[in-house]
Write a protein that holds these residues in place. Structure first.
Motif, short mmCIF file in Angstrom:
data_model
loop_
_atom_site.label_atom_id
_atom_site.label_comp_id
_atom_site.label_asym_id
_atom_site.label_seq_id
_atom_site.Cartn_x
_atom_site.Cartn_y
_atom_site.Cartn_z
N ALA A 148 7.37 12.65 25.23
CA ALA A 148 8.50 12.18 25.70
C ALA A 148 8.55 11.92 27.16
CB ALA A 148 9.66 13.33 25.54
N ALA A 149 7.80 12.49 27.90
CA ALA A 149 7.66 12.21 29.44
C ALA A 149 7.02 10.56 29.31
CB ALA A 149 6.77 13.08 30.05
N ARG A 150 6.02 10.26 28.67
CA ARG A 150 5.77 8.87 28.61
C ARG A 150 6.65 7.85 28.14
NH1 ARG A 150 0.14 7.91 24.96
NH2 ARG A 150 0.57 5.96 26.31
N LEU A 151 7.65 8.19 27.30
CA LEU A 151 8.52 7.43 26.82
C LEU A 151 9.82 7.37 27.80
CD1 LEU A 151 8.76 8.60 23.10
CD2 LEU A 151 8.10 6.27 24.12
N HIS A 152 9.93 8.25 28.63
CA HIS A 152 10.92 8.10 29.63
C HIS A 152 10.39 7.53 30.94
CE1 HIS A 152 14.38 10.57 28.06
NE2 HIS A 152 13.62 11.41 27.58
N GLY A 153 9.07 7.35 31.03
CA GLY A 153 8.55 6.68 32.18
C GLY A 153 8.02 7.40 33.20
N PHE A 154 7.49 8.73 32.84
CA PHE A 154 6.73 9.56 33.84
C PHE A 154 5.74 10.37 33.10
CE2 PHE A 154 10.86 11.43 32.52
CZ PHE A 154 10.33 12.93 32.33
N GLY A 155 4.91 9.71 32.24
CA GLY A 155 3.93 10.35 31.82
C GLY A 155 2.92 10.28 32.38
N VAL A 156 2.67 10.93 33.41
CA VAL A 156 1.47 11.20 34.47
C VAL A 156 0.71 12.52 34.02
CG1 VAL A 156 2.43 9.83 36.37
CG2 VAL A 156 2.90 12.52 35.97
N ALA A 157 0.88 13.36 32.97
CA ALA A 157 0.23 14.37 32.43
C ALA A 157 -0.36 13.91 30.99
CB ALA A 157 0.90 15.57 32.51
N PRO A 158 -1.44 13.04 31.03
CA PRO A 158 -1.88 12.47 29.64
C PRO A 158 -2.26 13.40 28.74
CG PRO A 158 -3.22 12.04 31.41
CD PRO A 158 -2.06 12.73 31.95
N THR A 159 -2.03 13.03 27.41
CA THR A 159 -2.67 13.79 26.33
C THR A 159 -2.72 12.87 25.20
OG1 THR A 159 -2.58 15.91 24.77
CG2 THR A 159 -0.48 14.73 25.86
N ASP A 160 -3.57 12.96 24.03
CA ASP A 160 -3.32 12.18 22.87
C ASP A 160 -2.58 13.12 21.86
OD1 ASP A 160 -4.95 10.21 23.92
OD2 ASP A 160 -6.93 11.25 23.28
N PRO A 191 -2.44 3.12 14.38
CA PRO A 191 -1.31 3.02 15.24
C PRO A 191 -1.48 3.66 16.57
CG PRO A 191 -0.73 4.72 13.28
CD PRO A 191 -2.13 4.22 13.23
N GLY A 192 -0.51 3.09 17.45
CA GLY A 192 -0.35 3.65 18.97
C GLY A 192 0.45 4.76 18.98
N LEU A 193 0.98 5.01 20.04
CA LEU A 193 2.00 6.00 20.07
C LEU A 193 3.24 6.07 19.35
CD1 LEU A 193 3.09 8.63 21.84
CD2 LEU A 193 4.13 6.77 23.48
N TRP A 194 3.73 4.93 19.21
CA TRP A 194 4.97 4.67 18.44
C TRP A 194 4.76 5.15 16.86
CZ3 TRP A 194 7.18 2.53 13.96
CH2 TRP A 194 8.58 2.40 14.05
N GLY A 195 3.64 4.70 16.31
CA GLY A 195 3.38 5.03 15.01
C GLY A 195 3.15 6.37 14.56
N PRO A 254 3.94 -1.10 21.87
CA PRO A 254 3.95 -1.66 20.57
C PRO A 254 4.57 -1.15 19.59
CG PRO A 254 1.80 -1.22 20.68
CD PRO A 254 2.46 -0.57 22.25
N ILE A 255 5.55 -1.74 18.77
CA ILE A 255 6.26 -1.07 17.74
C ILE A 255 5.15 -1.30 16.52
CG2 ILE A 255 8.10 -1.02 16.27
CD1 ILE A 255 8.61 -0.33 19.02
N ASP A 256 4.65 -0.32 15.89
CA ASP A 256 3.82 -0.50 14.97
C ASP A 256 4.48 -0.33 13.52
OD1 ASP A 256 1.28 0.08 16.39
OD2 ASP A 256 2.00 2.25 16.93
N HIS A 315 17.31 8.15 22.19
CA HIS A 315 16.41 7.23 21.62
C HIS A 315 15.86 6.05 22.47
CE1 HIS A 315 18.78 9.14 18.33
NE2 HIS A 315 17.62 8.97 17.62
N ILE A 316 14.52 6.12 22.61
CA ILE A 316 13.73 5.27 23.32
C ILE A 316 12.88 4.57 22.30
CG2 ILE A 316 12.16 4.96 25.09
CD1 ILE A 316 13.23 7.61 26.43
N VAL A 317 13.05 3.30 22.36
CA VAL A 317 12.48 2.37 21.32
C VAL A 317 12.42 2.95 19.94
CG1 VAL A 317 10.76 1.23 22.82
CG2 VAL A 317 9.93 3.51 21.96
N GLY A 318 13.49 3.25 19.55
CA GLY A 318 13.83 4.05 18.26
C GLY A 318 13.40 5.34 17.83
N LEU A 319 12.83 5.89 19.07
CA LEU A 319 12.31 7.43 18.92
C LEU A 319 13.25 8.27 19.65
CD1 LEU A 319 8.65 6.46 19.67
CD2 LEU A 319 9.50 7.00 17.46
#
Length: 315
Positions: free
Chosen positions: A83-95, A60-64, A15-17, A127-131
């Motif tokens: 950036a891995a999450r935004l590229h579609g391979f975020g399998v090493a999660p972190t906050d 906010p979530g990741l975007w914000g 979501p875009i915050d 740039h992915i969802v503006g980031l």
């Protein structure tokens, strides 16, 4: 997150915050210092980091959070886990929000933000969802260098699965990281990365075998019936000895899935497949048992001459 397919679709569900704002921007917008303090204390403004706010009652979530972190360094881009999450391979999660900055760049310390200084050129951001993000190949190799071996190969497999990179792009990128910390591990893992794997545990099971010198197993090996139709796919299959190594995760616990698995198991055994099943307890706590089980199966089929070929057809 275990399934690579879930990671691949995540960027399109972010979501875009609301755009984060600084304290000075809030003042310029007409809020007094007292109003900012009053609204912040009552949850009408959310304070992310020092001098970074978002209007509204929800954090906010990741975007914000990423936008707020980037406000401190206009030349930085998102890298590593974020950036891995935004590229579609975020399998090493972190906050934590991870930024990539050039060596020597000043960046204020922020709780929940990590700035990685790099001597390599960052290049043009994607740039992915503006980031702004580092390239997918750069992100994959950075993580392959710095994560543990058991976590690094899933990142590479997931990047290939998502179509974010090609094997050739990974080879070219890892060459740019020569002499950097962890590049030897990254080079070794790039050589065995495979985009056919579908989840973290499949990749880790394969890595366990590869590190033991066993490289005969193919991820998601299709098995066909006598008409040539694909009836099922094996998590890992040795097509010559007809041995399958299957990972049983939590998705296999439902009654319907259990029925399907029973039918599948019986059919595969009728075709001549030796089925071996493993769980997370085996993978993470008893890897030696996996190796001994598959080594015994390989030994018993050292001179295997199946009545049917690996795809179920009569040879």
């Amino acid at each position: 997150m275990d399934l690579y397919s879930q990671a691949a679709v995540l960027p399109w569900r972010i979501p875009i915050d609301q755009q984060p704002r600084s304290y000075r921007q809030l003042l310029r917008a007409g809020m007094s210092a007292g109003a900012i303090s009053w609204r912040s204390n009552r949850g009408r403004i959310q304070r992310l980091y020092h001098d970074r706010y978002v209007l509204g009652p929800a954090l906010p979530g990741l975007w914000g959070r990423a936008q707020a972190a980037l406000m401190d360094s206009p030349d930085a881009v998102l890298g590593f886990h974020t950036a891995a999450r935004l590229h579609g391979f975020g399998v090493a999660p972190t906050d934590t929000i991870h930024l990539l900055t050039l060596a020597g760049s000043a960046f204020p310390q922020r709780q929940g933000v990590t700035a990685h200084q790099t001597v390599l050129p960052i290049g043009c951001p994607v740039h992915i969802v503006g980031l702004p993000c580092a390239s997918a190949a750069r992100v994959a190799v950075d993580l392959a260098r710095t994560l543990s071996r058991f976590d690094a190969l899933p990142v590479l497999d997931a990047a290939l699965f998502a179509g974010a990179v090609t094997p050739e792009e990974l080879v070219i990128e890892v060459g740019k990281h020569d002499r950097l910390r962890g590049v030897r591990q990254a080079r070794e893992l790039v050589a065995v990365a495979d985009g056919r794997a579908e989840c973290r545990q499949e990749t880790q099971l394969r890595l366990l075998l590869v590190d033991a010198g066993i490289r005969d197993y193919i991820p998601q090996l299709p098995v066909r019936d006598c008409t040539g139709r694909v009836r099922c796919r094996l998590d890992l299959g040795d097509p010559h000895r007809m041995i399958a190594a299957e990972y049983d995760g939590s998705s296999h616990l439902s009654r319907q899935r259990l029925r399907q698995d029973r039918w599948r198991h019986n059919w595969l055994e009728q075709q001549g497949w030796a089925m071996r099943y493993f769980t997370s307890a085996d993978l993470y706590h008893s890897p030696d048992k996996i190796l001994s089980t598959l080594t015994a199966a390989r030994r018993s089929r050292a001179h295997w001459r199946p009545g049917r070929s690996s795809n179920g057809d009569t040879p």
